[in-house]
Motif scaffolding. Sequence first.
Motif, short mmCIF file in Angstrom:
data_model
loop_
_atom_site.label_atom_id
_atom_site.label_comp_id
_atom_site.label_asym_id
_atom_site.label_seq_id
_atom_site.Cartn_x
_atom_site.Cartn_y
_atom_site.Cartn_z
N GLY A 106 0.82 -1.20 0.00
CA GLY A 106 0.00 0.00 0.00
C GLY A 106 0.85 1.24 0.00
O GLY A 106 2.04 1.20 -0.28
N LYS A 107 0.22 2.33 0.30
CA LYS A 107 0.94 3.60 0.29
C LYS A 107 1.88 3.69 1.48
O LYS A 107 1.82 2.91 2.42
CB LYS A 107 -0.06 4.75 0.32
N ARG A 108 2.75 4.68 1.43
CA ARG A 108 3.75 4.88 2.47
C ARG A 108 3.09 5.06 3.83
O ARG A 108 2.12 5.80 3.97
CB ARG A 108 4.58 6.12 2.12
N THR A 109 3.59 4.37 4.82
CA THR A 109 2.99 4.40 6.15
C THR A 109 4.01 4.90 7.17
O THR A 109 5.14 5.20 6.83
CB THR A 109 2.52 2.99 6.55
N LYS A 110 3.58 4.96 8.43
CA LYS A 110 4.46 5.42 9.50
C LYS A 110 5.12 4.26 10.22
O LYS A 110 5.68 4.42 11.28
CB LYS A 110 3.67 6.28 10.48
N VAL A 111 5.01 3.07 9.65
CA VAL A 111 5.64 1.90 10.25
C VAL A 111 6.43 1.13 9.20
O VAL A 111 6.18 1.24 8.01
CB VAL A 111 4.60 0.94 10.90
N ILE A 112 7.41 0.38 9.69
CA ILE A 112 8.12 -0.57 8.85
C ILE A 112 7.32 -1.87 8.90
O ILE A 112 7.18 -2.47 9.96
CB ILE A 112 9.55 -0.80 9.34
N SER A 113 6.79 -2.28 7.77
CA SER A 113 5.90 -3.43 7.70
C SER A 113 6.62 -4.63 7.10
O SER A 113 7.54 -4.48 6.29
CB SER A 113 4.68 -3.07 6.84
N THR A 114 6.18 -5.83 7.48
CA THR A 114 6.70 -7.04 6.85
C THR A 114 5.96 -7.34 5.55
O THR A 114 6.37 -8.21 4.79
CB THR A 114 6.54 -8.26 7.78
N GLY A 115 4.84 -6.62 5.31
CA GLY A 115 4.00 -6.93 4.16
C GLY A 115 3.09 -8.12 4.42
O GLY A 115 2.31 -8.52 3.56
N ASN A 116 3.16 -8.68 5.62
CA ASN A 116 2.32 -9.82 6.00
C ASN A 116 1.42 -9.37 7.15
O ASN A 116 1.91 -9.02 8.23
CB ASN A 116 3.21 -11.00 6.43
N VAL A 117 0.11 -9.36 6.92
CA VAL A 117 -0.84 -8.82 7.89
C VAL A 117 -0.75 -9.54 9.23
O VAL A 117 -0.76 -8.91 10.29
CB VAL A 117 -2.28 -8.92 7.32
N GLU A 118 -0.65 -10.87 9.20
CA GLU A 118 -0.61 -11.64 10.45
C GLU A 118 0.62 -11.29 11.29
O GLU A 118 0.53 -11.11 12.50
CB GLU A 118 -0.61 -13.14 10.15
N ILE A 119 1.77 -11.20 10.64
CA ILE A 119 3.00 -10.90 11.37
C ILE A 119 2.96 -9.47 11.90
O ILE A 119 3.33 -9.20 13.04
CB ILE A 119 4.23 -11.12 10.47
N ASP A 120 2.49 -8.55 11.07
CA ASP A 120 2.41 -7.15 11.50
C ASP A 120 1.53 -6.98 12.74
O ASP A 120 1.83 -6.19 13.63
CB ASP A 120 1.88 -6.26 10.37
N LYS A 121 0.45 -7.73 12.80
CA LYS A 121 -0.43 -7.67 13.98
C LYS A 121 0.32 -8.07 15.24
O LYS A 121 0.17 -7.45 16.30
CB LYS A 121 -1.65 -8.57 13.79
N LYS A 122 1.13 -9.11 15.13
CA LYS A 122 1.91 -9.57 16.28
C LYS A 122 2.96 -8.54 16.69
O LYS A 122 3.41 -8.52 17.83
CB LYS A 122 2.59 -10.90 15.96
#
Length: 232
Positions: A8-24
Amino acid sequence: MAPGSAPGKRTKVISTGNVEIDKKLGGGIPVGSMTLVEGESDSGKSVLTQQFIWGSLFSEFLVTLYTTENTVKSFLRQMDSLNLDVSDFLLLTKLRIFPIQASLYQLSANDVLTILLDHADTLSDTSLVVVDSLTSFVTHSSIEETMTYFESCKQLCDRGISVVNVVNSYAFSEAGQARVRSISDAHLRLRTEQVGDMLVKVLEVAKVRGAELATGNIITFDVEPMLGMRII
């Protein structure tokens, strides 16, 4: 694109691109954080780091990787084997890969760390700096030299650059380990465990300072060809 991923667009977090992992991870690692990815050999440290790189690129961050583990070609091949193709980003210079040359190993560990940081400091347009791995240098540095390196990383973070340092747990003394963990904004610890007749990888989210959501403590996963990290 990896299952469960959401570019998605630029966010304020460093994401793994994996929704499940990001939630954790409490929604992702806040931008401007220094993250310590620590664990035993073959516990999934590099795979997790590669997820961060992939997720960050799709969030429109510019990523710089310093690697002792791969050449440019082997890194691209490894990413492709996880269905995380980043070759276009490399061609567009949104991803820069700097293999740490063998000639640098003739220098002291402290000199190498200094050269690395001086180079990173010139990359004013980068958003994420990843060092995979620090192990061979930290094991030959004093704790004072190691802490100088991590304190310099924090100065990069103060400028809004996120830094991910990858290291084997055995590289630190017990006292040094405690100091490095303390100075890091996020601490992700990996290990392998036997579950029944299966050997799985375990990610412990020790801390994520400033996370927007509550963090999950334990993530159990496996790494599958063409699928990447699969939560168990």
